[in-house]
Design an enzyme around this catalytic site. Structure first.
Site, PDB file in Angstrom:
ATOM      1  CG  HIS A   1      25.428  41.705  43.689  1.00 35.06           C
ATOM      2  ND1 HIS A   1      26.599  42.332  43.348  1.00 35.06           N
ATOM      3  CD2 HIS A   1      25.376  40.503  44.045  1.00 35.06           C
ATOM      4  CE1 HIS A   1      27.388  41.305  43.706  1.00 35.06           C
ATOM      5  NE2 HIS A   1      26.860  40.469  44.284  1.00 35.06           N
TER       6      HIS A   1
ATOM      7  CE  LYS B   1      31.867  38.829  49.269  1.00 37.04           C
ATOM      8  NZ  LYS B   1      32.498  37.568  49.276  1.00 37.04           N
TER       9      LYS B   1
ATOM     10  CE  LYS C   1      18.207  38.133  47.262  1.00 39.54           C
ATOM     11  NZ  LYS C   1      17.520  37.307  46.242  1.00 39.54           N
TER      12      LYS C   1
ATOM     13  CB  CYS D   1      33.474  30.437  56.171  1.00 37.65           C
ATOM     14  SG  CYS D   1      33.476  31.452  54.771  1.00 37.65           S
TER      15      CYS D   1
ATOM     16  CB  CYS E   1      32.479  27.154  53.818  1.00 40.48           C
ATOM     17  SG  CYS E   1      31.303  28.526  53.650  1.00 40.48           S
TER      18      CYS E   1
HETATM   19  N1  MSP Z   1      30.826  31.071  40.257  1.00 38.58           N
HETATM   20  C1  MSP Z   1      31.833  31.428  40.766  1.00 38.58           C
HETATM   21  C2  MSP Z   1      32.868  32.122  39.613  1.00 38.58           C
HETATM   22  C3  MSP Z   1      33.149  30.786  38.836  1.00 38.58           C
HETATM   23  S1  MSP Z   1      34.164  31.327  37.237  1.00 38.58           S
HETATM   24  C4  MSP Z   1      34.839  29.922  37.004  1.00 38.58           C
HETATM   25  C5  MSP Z   1      31.461  32.912  41.480  1.00 38.58           C
HETATM   26  N2  MSP Z   1      30.287  33.732  41.031  1.00 38.58           N
HETATM   27  S2  MSP Z   1      29.642  34.889  41.968  1.00 38.58           S
HETATM   28  O1  MSP Z   1      28.318  34.816  41.739  1.00 38.58           O
HETATM   29  O2  MSP Z   1      29.833  34.776  43.252  1.00 38.58           O
HETATM   30  O3  MSP Z   1      30.489  35.808  41.147  1.00 38.58           O
HETATM   31  C6  MSP Z   1      31.680  36.447  41.663  1.00 38.58           C
HETATM   32  C7  MSP Z   1      32.131  37.688  41.113  1.00 38.58           C
HETATM   33  O4  MSP Z   1      31.125  38.467  40.905  1.00 38.58           O
HETATM   34  C8  MSP Z   1      33.435  38.517  41.393  1.00 38.58           C
HETATM   35  O5  MSP Z   1      34.560  37.516  41.221  1.00 38.58           O
HETATM   36  C9  MSP Z   1      33.306  39.792  40.776  1.00 38.58           C
HETATM   37  O6  MSP Z   1      33.727  39.441  39.499  1.00 38.58           O
HETATM   38  C10 MSP Z   1      31.725  39.949  41.028  1.00 38.58           C
HETATM   39  N3  MSP Z   1      31.386  40.450  42.297  1.00 38.58           N
HETATM   40  C11 MSP Z   1      30.764  39.948  43.157  1.00 38.58           C
HETATM   41  N4  MSP Z   1      30.752  40.811  44.447  1.00 38.58           N
HETATM   42  C12 MSP Z   1      31.476  41.991  43.851  1.00 38.58           C
HETATM   43  C13 MSP Z   1      31.748  43.171  44.509  1.00 38.58           C
HETATM   44  N5  MSP Z   1      31.010  43.631  45.729  1.00 38.58           N
HETATM   45  N6  MSP Z   1      32.355  44.180  43.990  1.00 38.58           N
HETATM   46  C14 MSP Z   1      33.157  43.865  42.792  1.00 38.58           C
HETATM   47  N7  MSP Z   1      32.940  42.681  42.273  1.00 38.58           N
HETATM   48  C15 MSP Z   1      32.063  41.590  42.654  1.00 38.58           C
HETATM   49  O7  MSP Z   1      32.394  33.283  42.396  1.00 38.58           O
END
Ligand code: MSP
Length: 646
Positions: A19, A297, A300, A144, A127
């Site tokens: 996304h 935030k 999905k 959570c 969680c």
């Molecule tokens: N799998 C873990 C990360 C492991 S790294 C060793 C994870 N994955 S995630 O799919 O949830 O991705 C999180 C990351 O996606 C955030 O840290 C950011 O980089 C990006 N983002 C997800 N949602 C976001 C927003 N709404 N806004 C900005 N960035 C966002 O956590």
């Protein structure tokens, strides 16, 4: 030897498709990788997917498939999304690959051998969404806070990593390297955690009786590795840890980029893991804020997902990159809005940068047959001043962009772009052309061409496609991209052929009916056909009015359009340029009465072709109620051409 720059994104979970949030982080990393390559670094960019753990296991079950098949599919979607939106990564790591699994087991064994892992019992609130236990303090009403889901109390025997062994070391390291975690507020957050109390030991295993989808511990077959301990290691496994040239070359010159949601694992787990495994800490952790949609935030489960691919298809690749990198102030949250995307495209890209490039190349075509004019040292036309301004803008842009503050950097570069537009307006090249002052005109054009080339180079990590188009238009495809050399304003070849790049950034219209949907501004037929105008009773916003650029223009010539009773063709001095407009006033005005009159011009109307002539704007005239006769609004001679209304 070149200095190294290694940039990473988080590896994304494969339980959901990419996304906007993921796309932003990835675009930012892509931009940084290109920026450092431009600055002469050996730059390396890693992204990938995080594929083990409860969350993926459950998502696969819900989709009636195996975790491996599920991970293959979603990981493939991430990869193709990045390819579709022009992301140029050097490597894409998947945590289910052998190279990764081997590295995780090596590190686990090292940490174990060092005595930092012990077997113990643990009970806690878990969680599944976050893949981690919550302390009582972190829970909100037993839930959570991120997933708004009641937490399950789980008790089991597990392996633990003694993070607290490295707590003092980490505090000292951060004190010695104050920008280890940046911006500052996130460092403070980590420091507060580190200083408030002893770190709890980190549970790094899951019994296979509960979860099989993970990497088996090297020292106990009955357990798999906790997904965070597994995932963080991607940053070294991908470059060949423990051996290999890449690891030796790029570690620890690494810049991690993450959002604020995963500061704790990256700010505390990861450096302590590295320390225990005898690996140097990373250079910087760069933390950005969240893109919020209607203050929520984006995720999905909240059902407000816009896919990155849709967005790029709808608005264009460079446009979305620019929006992301300009609109989010590094470290702060930003609001995601298609309205703002359109404004950024129309104002910054179309009106400022695109317009500068297009009007300049039009003038070079018109006054110099499209050949780059030589610079005349006898008539330098503020060359030194422009060189100094360029150097200052370049420095301020690069100083900020290099530390991930792309928005502040672009803002500064745009001030220079706007200055160049003003430089054209105040020098009135069309007037110089009329006076046949070719030497000054040539120097002005040459200064601008050199400045535009320099800006296109500086912008190339952001506007990857249109910068190439600008190089081509300037006949500068083979010229150096050296950021120092572009400041000499002496790079283009005298007489090189320029080309019309076409409209670089078409303006967009907002449609009021469907929030978020846009259509490209349509060219309405003027003149012969009546334009539908239903303005009575319609209330508009000041910002809508502000988009209309109405200026005083002086009529220079006027003649009848052959074959039409209604139309006159006029040339006017708009203060911006000399341009042609076609107006439906022939029945009421004799052409010879018009030259010298100052009238009002809608200057930013999309050009329209009328009777095979291109009309660049529209005259303003008033019609008395019940009458067909347009009466030109005439302006006092004391007001110069180019004066803006508003
Ligand atoms: N799998 C873990 C990360 C492991 S790294 C060793 C994870 N994955 S995630 O799919 O949830 O991705 C999180 C990351 O996606 C955030 O840290 C950011 O980089 C990006 N983002 C997800 N949602 C976001 C927003 N709404 N806004 C900005 N960035 C966002 O956590």
């Amino acid at each position: 030897m070149k200095e190294r720059f290694y940039v990473t994104t988080p590896i994304y979970y494969v339980n959901a498709e990419p996304h906007i949030g993921h796309a932003y982080t990835t675009v930012l990393a892509d931009c940084m990788s290109r920026l450092y390559a431009l600055l002469g670094y050996d730059s390396y960019f890693l992204t990938g997917t995080d594929e083990h753990g409860d969350k993926i296991d459950q998502a696969a079950r819900a989709n009636n498939t195996t975790p491996q098949e599920y991970a293959d599919r979603i990981s493939g979607i991430f990869r193709s999304t990045w390819d579709d939106i022009g992301i140029r990564y050097d490597d894409f790591i998947r945590t289910t690959e052998k190279r990764h699994i081997d590295a995780v087991r090596t590190i686990l064994q090292k940490v174990y051998d060092r005595g930092d892992i012990y077997f113990g019992s643990y009970g806690g609130f878990y969680c599944v969404g976050c893949e981690r236990f919550f302390t009582e303090k972190e829970m909100v009403d037993g839930k959570c806070p991120d997933h708004d889901r009641k937490l399950d109390y789980i008790e089991e025997k597990n392996y633990f990593f003694k993070m607290s062994n490295y707590q003092e070391w980490l505090i000292g390291h951060i004190e010695k390297h104050p920008d280890f975690i940046r911006p500052e507020r996130y460092r403070n957050e980590v420091m507060a955690l580190l200083k408030s109390e002893a770190l709890e030991d980190l549970c790094i295993s899951r019994p296979k009786s509960r979860l099989q989808w993970g990497i088996t511990l090297p020292f106990d077959e009955n357990y798999v590795t906790y997904v965070w301990f597994d995932a963080l290691i991607n940053y070294v496994s991908a470059i060949g840890y423990p051996a290999g040239e890449k690891f030796a070359a790029y570690w620890p010159a690494v810049e991690h980029i993450i959002a604020k949601d995963i500061v704790k694992p990256h700010g505390i787990f990861w450096p302590t893991m590295l320390k225990s495994a005898g690996i140097e800490p990373y250079r910087h952790l760069n933390v950005h804020g969240y893109w919020n949609m209607q203050d929520a935030k984006m995720s999905k489960s909240l059902g407000n997902v816009v896919t990155p691919k849709n967005l790029v298809d709808r608005y264009g690749n460079d446009q979305i990159r620019y929006f992301f990198l300009r609109e989010m102030n590094f470290g702060n949250d930003a609001k995601f809005s298609e309205d703002v995307i359109i404004d950024r495209i129309n104002f910054d890209l179309a009106n400022d940068w695109g317009n500068l490039v297009n009007r300049l190349l039009n003038m070079v075509a018109k006054y110099f047959d499209g050949a780059v004019p030589p610079f005349d040292p006898a008539e330098p036309a503020e060359r030194d001043d422009l060189i100094a301004r360029f150097a200052a803008a370049r420095k301020e842009y690069l100083d900020r962009a290099k530390v991930f503050q792309t928005s502040a950097g672009l803002e500064r570069l745009w001030e220079f772009i706007r200055y160049l537009n003003k430089y054209i307006d105040t020098n009135r090249p069309w007037q110089l052309a009329k006076e046949q002052n070719t030497t000054r005109l040539g120097s002005i054009m040459r200064n601008l061409l050199e400045a535009v080339y320099g800006i296109a180079v500086l912008l190339s990590p952001v506007l990857t496609q249109s910068s190439e188009a600008v190089y081509r238009a300037l006949g500068a495809e083979k010229k150096t991209r050296d950021v120092e050399k572009i400041g000499s304003f002496d790079l283009l070849d005298d007489g090189a052929a320029t080309q019309d790049p076409g409209i670089l950034f078409p303006r967009l219209e907002k449609t009021a009916t469907e929030a978020g949907a846009v259509k490209k501004a349509e060219t309405k037929k003027q003149g012969g056909q009546k334009m539908e105008q239903q303005t009575e009773g319609v209330v508009i916003d000041i910002s809508e009015f502000a988009r209309v650029d109405i200026r005083v223009a002086k009529i220079l010539t006027a003649e009848k359009v052959e074959g039409s009773e209604k139309l006159l063709q006029l040339t006017v001095d708009s203060g911006l340029d000399e341009r042609t407009i076609v107006a439906g006033i022939a029945k009421w005005y004799e052409p010879e009465t018009l030259p010298g009159k100052k009238i009002l011009l809608v200057a930013n109307l999309k050009p329209a072709t009328i009777f095979k002539r291109t009309s660049h704007g529209m005259l303003l005239a008033a019609k008395a109620p019940g009458s067909d006769q347009p009466v030109l609004i005439e302006i006092d001679d004391s007001i110069p051409a180019g004066a803006k209304l508003g």
